[in-house]
Design an enzyme around this catalytic site. Sequence first.
Site, PDB file in Angstrom:
ATOM      1  N   GLU A   1      -1.788 -11.083  -0.474  1.00  0.00           N
ATOM      2  CA  GLU A   1      -1.720  -9.972   0.475  1.00  0.00           C
ATOM      3  C   GLU A   1      -1.448  -8.694  -0.291  1.00  0.00           C
ATOM      4  O   GLU A   1      -1.050  -8.730  -1.449  1.00  0.00           O
ATOM      5  CB  GLU A   1      -0.535 -10.170   1.443  1.00  0.00           C
ATOM      6  CG  GLU A   1      -0.681 -11.315   2.394  1.00  0.00           C
ATOM      7  CD  GLU A   1       0.582 -11.512   3.236  1.00  0.00           C
ATOM      8  OE1 GLU A   1       1.517 -10.697   3.111  1.00  0.00           O
ATOM      9  OE2 GLU A   1       0.618 -12.477   3.997  1.00  0.00           O
TER      10      GLU A   1
ATOM     11  N   HIS B   1      11.303   6.628  -2.984  1.00  0.00           N
ATOM     12  CA  HIS B   1      10.339   6.421  -4.065  1.00  0.00           C
ATOM     13  C   HIS B   1      10.558   5.122  -4.821  1.00  0.00           C
ATOM     14  O   HIS B   1       9.718   4.747  -5.630  1.00  0.00           O
ATOM     15  CB  HIS B   1      10.461   7.567  -5.078  1.00  0.00           C
ATOM     16  CG  HIS B   1      10.304   8.927  -4.471  1.00  0.00           C
ATOM     17  ND1 HIS B   1       9.055   9.450  -4.177  1.00  0.00           N
ATOM     18  CD2 HIS B   1      11.213   9.846  -4.072  1.00  0.00           C
ATOM     19  CE1 HIS B   1       9.223  10.654  -3.640  1.00  0.00           C
ATOM     20  NE2 HIS B   1      10.523  10.917  -3.563  1.00  0.00           N
TER      21      HIS B   1
END
Lengths: 292, 385
Positions: free
Chosen positions: A209, A247
Amino acid sequence: MSILIHKESKILVQGITGRSGLFHTQQCRDYGSKIVAGVTPGRGGIHIEGIPVFNTVAEAVHYTKATVSMIFVPPPAAADAILEACDAGLELAVCITEGIPIRDMVLARRYQEESGTRLVGPNCPGVITPGECKVGIMPGYIHRQGKIGVVSRSGTLTYEAVKQLTDSGLGQSTCVGIGGDPIIGMKFIDVLHLFNEDPETEGVFMIGEIGGGAEEDAAFWIRDNMKKPVAAFIAGVTAPPGKRMGHAGAIITGGKGRAEDKIRTLEECGVTVATSPTRMGEAMSAALGSKG
Amino acid sequence: MNIHEYQAKEILDAYGIPVPRGRVALTSDQVERASKEMGGRCVIKAQIYAGGRGKAGGVKLVHVPEQAQEFGKELFGKRLVTPQTGPDGLKVRRILVEEAVEIAREFYLSITLDRETSRYCLIASAEGGVDIEEVARKSPEKIHLFAIDPYTGLRPYQARKIALALGLTGSVCEDCVELILNLYRCCLEKDCQLVEINPLVVTKAGWLLAMDAKFTFDDNAVFRHREYPDMVDYSQLDPLEINAGKYDLAYIKLKGNIGCMVNGAGLAMATLDVLKEFGGEPANFLDVGGGATREKVAEAFKIILEDSDAKGVFVNIFGGIMRCDIIAQGIIEAAGEVKCILPIVVRMDGSKVEEGKKLLLDSGLNVQCADNLGDGAARIVRMLG
């Protein structure tokens, strides 16, 4: 032959007295799995469906010589159940439980890595060696005994892939659902390694995935080590970019994670990648044809 | 589970990590008042569940309370689009008013889970501020990564190595060691998936200060933190997503016109892929979970139909052990209850498939049954085309 489990595997079930634990214990036994014991703290001494229940895994192992555990313990206690399985020296623990906190799994994984116990999952459909033994929640009837090893991060998408393989006349040696959680026991490479050494496995189908870098790692390992043809499917080519915080995730994955990148890397490493989820069986046939 | 910057800073403060003096505002008048308290000169920061706000116009230094109020008026209700929000952006409903700080140096500091090592990982860089991902891409040697062994926890000497690597010396270095250790303690005790301080600054006066902070809690650990659900700002989430969450369903809104109900995330993604391959555009997708039950299927169906963009529904359930006739009943019940007249294509696999199909076809709904994934996608695209 097969990997991880076979028809003589003796299995105990942690969390056997829970609703889904009991239901799937029955399903596995109907499939032919040898369920020799159950473990539920505080319920030791009873029998459930004719299966003896113990308070601890160690006790269950002592009396029944079980080597495999199937874990259905609810999330708050599931990491403890994994630790207990490792501590009792089992060969394999398959943890089906979904929703275990990260902090708990960090610790359980740390302990398990240094133990002699292999862990599949958590949050996975489990392991099946068709026609012999089922340790998990997958529907047995879609599988057929054969020579393709299947390894997957997904649950129901694995069923789809297995059904296509079976419909294409490709039976399976063993199917391993490694689970979709951020912390899992066996990873793609660990399972690929076993399939590579298994004389009865002639090819491998891998289901990945988007997200993370596990498929890329597997691709490089396949290029350098795999003696058998591998086909793959990566779900999420059209998935929209999601909302995210901060981030840190992007720093760690270093730009990996997109389906396109995974597919390109896999192809560069010699893996046949199915271009559509409707053609997973075809991709496996093609991979076998080109190398066989 | 995400929280706002101002909430993250409250938690940091409780763990002894210094943060700027600030006040959260819900109206532009409150922004003005808070600005007065700070002495006029202050930073106005839009609170949304994403980073990259500065470049999107969500952060501003103002000099007088009137200016603060004006900017507050401009921000409230505005949708900020940043690289982290997705294309529709997020609406500003809360504003943080903070004292302005004279910054000498900026750093990046976070703790998050590293899948590869299965450990919490401390990430630090002397190149703090907005372009940290760019730094990670172009000069990875400027990013310091350290995987924390859960047996020992994070040790002071390890934190010191990181602080020294950031170029800190003397008492600020020791302050930073303490800050890093507190951050790790906070990360564990609060069951975080991510804690991020970006930037961590050294002020001109020589103090460390967490200028911006982001927290993501581990959804799986909410049972240990009953206060978490109350901290969520639901205005930052799609109302249908919230509704889906109540039933333990995962709902994602998309751009097209086909509502999708699938069990399992992997199969859901594969279903979107195959719909696009056949020329269809999904309006949304709803993952009812690997073990779909009748109740979940029924609730999911109602949620999909509440999305007015959905002009048809594609159901793809690989039931496995779940019986298809039971899933079919769930669909029929829900469709009947909401008087659904939209075209529906159902692809089911599992036991009792034929019984399930028969129930659907006899139900009087505008429904077709598909034999496999490709057939199903082709049918729904044709019905809507």
